[in-house]
Write a protein that holds these residues in place. Structure first.
Motif, PDB file in Angstrom:
ATOM      1  N   UNK A  49       0.810  -1.219   0.000  1.00 14.18           N
ATOM      2  CA  UNK A  49       0.000   0.000   0.000  1.00 14.18           C
ATOM      3  C   UNK A  49       0.845   1.272   0.000  1.00 14.18           C
ATOM      4  N   UNK A  50       1.941   1.260   0.721  1.00 16.10           N
ATOM      5  CA  UNK A  50       2.784   2.464   0.772  1.00 16.10           C
ATOM      6  C   UNK A  50       3.363   2.779  -0.608  1.00 16.10           C
ATOM      7  N   UNK A  51       3.829   1.730  -1.303  1.00 22.69           N
ATOM      8  CA  UNK A  51       4.399   1.929  -2.642  1.00 22.69           C
ATOM      9  C   UNK A  51       3.334   2.424  -3.620  1.00 22.69           C
ATOM     10  N   UNK A  55       3.450   5.930  -5.713  1.00 22.55           N
ATOM     11  CA  UNK A  55       3.412   5.948  -7.179  1.00 22.55           C
ATOM     12  C   UNK A  55       2.219   6.752  -7.699  1.00 22.55           C
ATOM     13  N   UNK A  56       1.086   6.659  -7.006  1.00 22.51           N
ATOM     14  CA  UNK A  56      -0.112   7.318  -7.475  1.00 22.51           C
ATOM     15  C   UNK A  56      -0.851   6.489  -8.503  1.00 22.51           C
ATOM     16  N   UNK A 115      -8.634   1.631  -1.292  1.00 21.20           N
ATOM     17  CA  UNK A 115      -8.033   0.301  -1.171  1.00 21.20           C
ATOM     18  C   UNK A 115      -7.199   0.217   0.113  1.00 21.20           C
ATOM     19  N   UNK A 116      -6.434   1.264   0.409  1.00 15.79           N
ATOM     20  CA  UNK A 116      -5.599   1.292   1.617  1.00 15.79           C
ATOM     21  C   UNK A 116      -6.479   1.247   2.869  1.00 15.79           C
ATOM     22  N   UNK A 151       4.102  -6.352  -5.268  1.00 16.60           N
ATOM     23  CA  UNK A 151       5.412  -5.868  -5.696  1.00 16.60           C
ATOM     24  C   UNK A 151       6.343  -7.022  -6.074  1.00 16.60           C
ATOM     25  N   UNK A 152       6.306  -8.100  -5.310  1.00 19.93           N
ATOM     26  CA  UNK A 152       7.104  -9.277  -5.666  1.00 19.93           C
ATOM     27  C   UNK A 152       6.576  -9.884  -6.962  1.00 19.93           C
ATOM     28  N   UNK A 153       5.253  -9.850  -7.119  1.00 21.95           N
ATOM     29  CA  UNK A 153       4.670 -10.357  -8.359  1.00 21.95           C
ATOM     30  C   UNK A 153       5.226  -9.629  -9.575  1.00 21.95           C
TER      31      UNK A 153
END
Length: 429
Positions: A49-51, A55-56, A115-116, A151-153
């Motif tokens: 969520x932070x990333x 990014x927006x 979503x967050x 992010x890993x995906x």
């Protein structure tokens, strides 16, 4: 010439049976993945969520419009994968694919922030339904999120896409001809591969298109022997609609058609041109039929008129209005052309096509009629994206930052104009 009505009625029945079976299978697959627990998915997404907030909703790599990501839609997709509210029945969740939403949230990243809120178990979150689409991407996304995060995906996705490109290239060389790599890779590179792997939204059609080409090359002998290419393109249309979120859906059709036509150069020009039209119509019938089946099934299960909602959306997306003002359909075409061929891409492709055509003239020097026939076929395929842009003017104009990728078909077809393939000599079984 006498028309065999019994044959065509039987053939129509087979296509309808394939469509019905596909719709049933589509519902069952979604039911299976909606049985998966959402708790581990939600836990994994806490790391993302932070990333996403940083990014927006529409970050652009290298500050380029043609490399803009669609985190807005990615967040919808992630939300649909993880949202689980006890107020809704199981089949409501399957058919509606709810995503989290916070009413009155004043933010330029409201979709991500909603979503967050849900991931962090904050108050005020409700579910918003989206029953028009199949959301078939959830068949793959939900199992992935059980084991890893978004992010890993992205990293895994990059590796998988490179492997798929390599495997498909090898199969094309061994089963048809190394010359097929020129249009195939030319079309794929146009997609901006360095951007695709970052995005859920952009990846669905990459996988559908490439796997389609791979399977066609692997099973080409049986497809020709059984005369199953009609089913191939019909099913490709069905699968495209099931997984795609209206990104660049024609890519699989166009690139597959280019490879198919390279295998059919011994046919007459009339036969080749009619095949382009016939198989494209079958793809369109599969695509539209699968979409309409979702509206009908959802209407029955949900007790709502999803058909009317779907038709209204089609009317909007095919209109010549955008952002409250009128646009010309030519503007939709130009917007996509300028986006796709910006930053020197146009120069590179024009140069590659010119070199390929010069080499083709040399290769076809004893059969100029054959070259002209091949050019006519490929030009017809190259025109496909322009038809799409003109018909879906509203959608193509507003979403040119990703719909331009359909022009990968044009690139592939133009690169194939001068290619001559002798499949009997060059392919290895």
């Amino acid at each position: 010439m006498k028309v065999d009505l019994k044959y065509y009625m039987k053939l129509t029945g087979r296509y309808i049976s394939v469509l019905l079976a596909s719709a049933v299978a589509g519902v069952l697959l979604l039911c299976l993945v909606f049985l998966l627990p959402t708790a581990p998915m939600k836990e994994h997404l806490k790391y993302d969520v932070e990333e996403l907030q940083q990014e927006g909703q529409y970050p652009a790599l290298e500050y380029r419009y043609d490399k803009m990501l669609d985190n807005f839609t990615d967040t919808y997709m992630l939300g649909s994968a993880v949202y689980d509210d006890g107020d809704y029945s199981f089949m409501q969740r399957v058919m509606n694919a709810y995503h989290p939403n916070v009413e009155g949230l004043d933010s330029k990243n409201s979709v991500i922030d909603s979503f967050v809120y849900y991931i962090q178990d904050q108050d005020g979150v409700s579910g918003v339904d989206y029953p028009r689409y199949w959301h078939g991407y959830l068949v793959g996304l939900k199992p992935v999120l059980v084991f890893t995060d978004y992010l890993i995906w992205r990293t895994i996705n990059r590796v998988l896409q490179l492997v798929l490109l390599a495997v498909t290239s090898i199969v094309l060389i061994r089963r048809i001809s190394w010359k097929c790599l020129i249009p195939y890779l030319g079309g794929m590179v146009f997609l901006r591969l360095g951007v695709i792997y970052y995005s859920l939204q952009y990846s669905t059609m990459f996988y559908v298109s490439n796997i389609a080409v791979l399977l066609m090359a692997l099973f080409k002998d049986k497809l020709f022997e059984r005369k199953w290419f009609g089913y191939y393109f019909f099913i490709l249309g069905i699968i495209t609609n099931y997984f795609d979120y209206l990104t660049y859906p024609m890519l699989g059709l166009g690139v597959s058609m280019v490879i198919y036509q390279l295998m059919c150069q011994e046919n007459t020009l009339v036969k080749r041109l009619s095949d382009v039209v016939r198989l494209s119509v079958l793809w369109a019938l599969g695509y539209a039929g699968m979409w309409i089946s979702k509206w009908l099934i959802s209407s029955v299960i949900l007790g709502r008129n999803i058909v009317a909602d779907g038709l209204a959306s089609v009317m909007t997306r095919s209109s010549a209005d955008a952002m409250g003002s009128s646009i010309s359909r030519t503007m939709a075409v130009m917007n996509n052309l300028m986006t796709g061929f910006t930053n020197g891409a146009g120069v590179y492709y024009i140069a590659a096509i010119a070199v390929g055509l010069a080499a083709g003239i040399w290769q076809w020097r004893k059969d100029i009629k054959g070259l002209l026939a091949n050019a006519a076929v490929m030009l017809l395929i190259a025109a496909m994206p322009f038809v799409w842009f003109m018909v879906l003017a509203n959608h193509s104009y507003l979403h040119g930052y990703f719909t331009y990728r359909i022009l990968g078909i044009t690139c592939a077809a133009m690169l194939a104009v001068g290619i001559k393939v002798n499949t009997k000599k060059e392919s290895r079984k």
